[in-house]
Design a protein around this motif. Structure first.
Motif, PDB file in Angstrom:
ATOM      1  N   VAL A   1       0.150   4.972   5.229  1.00  0.00           N
ATOM      2  CA  VAL A   1      -0.462   3.653   5.387  1.00  0.00           C
ATOM      3  C   VAL A   1       0.365   2.598   4.665  1.00  0.00           C
ATOM      4  N   VAL A   2       0.716   2.885   3.431  1.00  0.00           N
ATOM      5  CA  VAL A   2       1.491   1.954   2.611  1.00  0.00           C
ATOM      6  C   VAL A   2       2.884   1.747   3.214  1.00  0.00           C
ATOM      7  N   ARG A   3       3.504   2.860   3.629  1.00  0.00           N
ATOM      8  CA  ARG A   3       4.849   2.779   4.207  1.00  0.00           C
ATOM      9  C   ARG A   3       4.870   1.890   5.442  1.00  0.00           C
ATOM     10  N   LEU A   4       3.908   2.094   6.331  1.00  0.00           N
ATOM     11  CA  LEU A   4       3.856   1.313   7.561  1.00  0.00           C
ATOM     12  C   LEU A   4       3.622  -0.167   7.268  1.00  0.00           C
ATOM     13  N   ALA A   5       2.759  -0.461   6.309  1.00  0.00           N
ATOM     14  CA  ALA A   5       2.453  -1.850   5.984  1.00  0.00           C
ATOM     15  C   ALA A   5       3.672  -2.569   5.407  1.00  0.00           C
ATOM     16  N   GLU A   6       4.316  -1.959   4.427  1.00  0.00           N
ATOM     17  CA  GLU A   6       5.458  -2.611   3.782  1.00  0.00           C
ATOM     18  C   GLU A   6       6.625  -2.755   4.750  1.00  0.00           C
ATOM     19  N   ARG A   7       6.864  -1.724   5.561  1.00  0.00           N
ATOM     20  CA  ARG A   7       7.972  -1.817   6.508  1.00  0.00           C
ATOM     21  C   ARG A   7       7.663  -2.786   7.648  1.00  0.00           C
ATOM     22  N   SER A   8       6.403  -3.031   7.934  1.00  0.00           N
ATOM     23  CA  SER A   8       6.044  -4.057   8.902  1.00  0.00           C
ATOM     24  C   SER A   8       6.427  -5.439   8.378  1.00  0.00           C
ATOM     25  N   VAL A   9       6.285  -5.644   7.072  1.00  0.00           N
ATOM     26  CA  VAL A   9       6.746  -6.897   6.462  1.00  0.00           C
ATOM     27  C   VAL A   9       8.251  -7.049   6.677  1.00  0.00           C
ATOM     28  N   LEU A  10       8.987  -5.993   6.366  1.00  0.00           N
ATOM     29  CA  LEU A  10      10.449  -6.021   6.493  1.00  0.00           C
ATOM     30  C   LEU A  10      10.879  -6.309   7.927  1.00  0.00           C
ATOM     31  N   SER A  11      10.256  -5.615   8.870  1.00  0.00           N
ATOM     32  CA  SER A  11      10.622  -5.787  10.275  1.00  0.00           C
ATOM     33  C   SER A  11      10.312  -7.196  10.760  1.00  0.00           C
ATOM     34  N   THR A  12       9.165  -7.739  10.381  1.00  0.00           N
ATOM     35  CA  THR A  12       8.776  -9.075  10.818  1.00  0.00           C
ATOM     36  C   THR A  12       9.694 -10.134  10.232  1.00  0.00           C
TER      37      THR A  12
END
Length: 319
Positions: free
Chosen positions: A228-239
């Protein structure tokens, strides 16, 4: 059978990378006792470029590209990385999962004579390879000198002992995975002092998207809350279309009712810092990351990042 598969794990050659790969190998052997593990090592571009700041050497996949090519060419089955080294977007044909629990996500200081950060004398030289760390530390102590230090952790520690550096700043996860707990002088608060790099402290396992056997082998090694944490933080990076060498960070942590996440985008000198905060529930990771990133961009982060990418933002003086 799945458990009888010979798995070829790819790793960088550094002691820390190998230590992390052996963590994965040991967990696979424990979960699948009949599984045979082979480890292959690689030198990446980031390992070879040691006389230039990473932000000037390039931004996409400096520590992962060679392993990704080996995956796509079917020379290895899995590649073990530090999740913070992974670019926001993966090459076509590759997938990513986290491994195990997240190690300490914070940044740490290792100094000569065990002097704390706020007690260092004005003008003391601090070694770091991260624009994100430097920008945030400048906000705490603008009177210190920040200089690029490269190499694996053993090399950086030797440079601290032998060189002009008064202290170095590293990821706690790597320091602890090498068993260097006693060398840590100070740990920076991940919420108030130095927001970590995206997914810092999380181990990544990359594999071919169509390799269902490897995916089944890895499933029992994942921790749902870490995913959950990994997906959230990497979504920030990707965006943000960011890379691991831009001055930005995001840190997500569980709460009693769900998850909370804080992000930051900084100017190179740390004079400007844009923060954003959000809360969310399991299943909302990607949307939460996008929302937080869009807030950072709207508040001024877009202008900062565009200026850095275009080279119009005033740079720093170190090499």
């Amino acid at each position: 059978m799945v458990s009888d598969k010979i798995l070829r794990l790819g790793s960088r050659e550094s002691p820390l990378a190998l230590a992390q790969t052996h963590l994965v190998a040991d967990a696979l052997r424990k979960q699948w006792p009949k599984c045979q593990i082979e480890i292959q090592t690689f030198k990446t571009q980031g390992d070879l470029i040691l006389d230039t700041a990473l932000s000037k050497a390039g931004d996409k996949g400096l520590f992962v590209k060679e392993l990704e090519v080996a995956l796509l060419e079917n020379r290895i089955d899995l590649a073990v990385h530090s999740m913070k080294d992974m670019p926001g977007d993966l090459p076509d044909g590759l997938s990513l999962v986290s491994f195990g629990q997240r190690e300490d996500a914070r940044d740490v200081l290792i100094s000569k004579d065990s002097i704390g950060f706020m007690d260092l004398p004005a003008g003391a030289i601090i070694g770091t390879s991260s624009l994100r760390r430097e920008a945030q530390l400048r906000r705490l102590r603008a009177d210190l000198r920040y200089e690029v230090i490269r190499g694996n952790l053993q090399t950086r520690y030797r440079k601290l002992e032998e060189g002009p550096y008064q202290a170095i700043v590293l990821a706690a996860a790597g320091v602890k995975r090498l068993g260097w707990h006693a060398r840590i002088t100070q740990t920076f608060d991940a919420w108030q002092e130095s927001i970590p790099a995206v997914a810092q402290g999380i181990l990544a396992i990359e594999f071919r998207s169509g390799d269902e056997t490897s995916h089944r082998l890895l499933e029992p090694l994942q921790v749902p809350s870490v995913e959950v944490v990994r997906l959230a933080e990497r979504s920030v990076l990707s965006t943000l279309s960011g890379g691991c060498q831009l001055p930005l960070g995001a840190y997500c942590r569980p709460t009693e009712t769900g998850y909370e996440m804080k992000g930051v985008v900084l100017s190179l000198d740390g004079a400007q810092a844009i923060y954003a905060y959000t809360t969310f529930q399991t299943g909302e990771s990607l949307q939460a990351g996008e929302t937080l990133a869009e807030s950072l961009l709207a508040q001024g982060g877009k202008a900062i990042l565009d200026g850095i990418r275009q080279g119009t933002q005033p740079g720093l003086t170190h090499p």
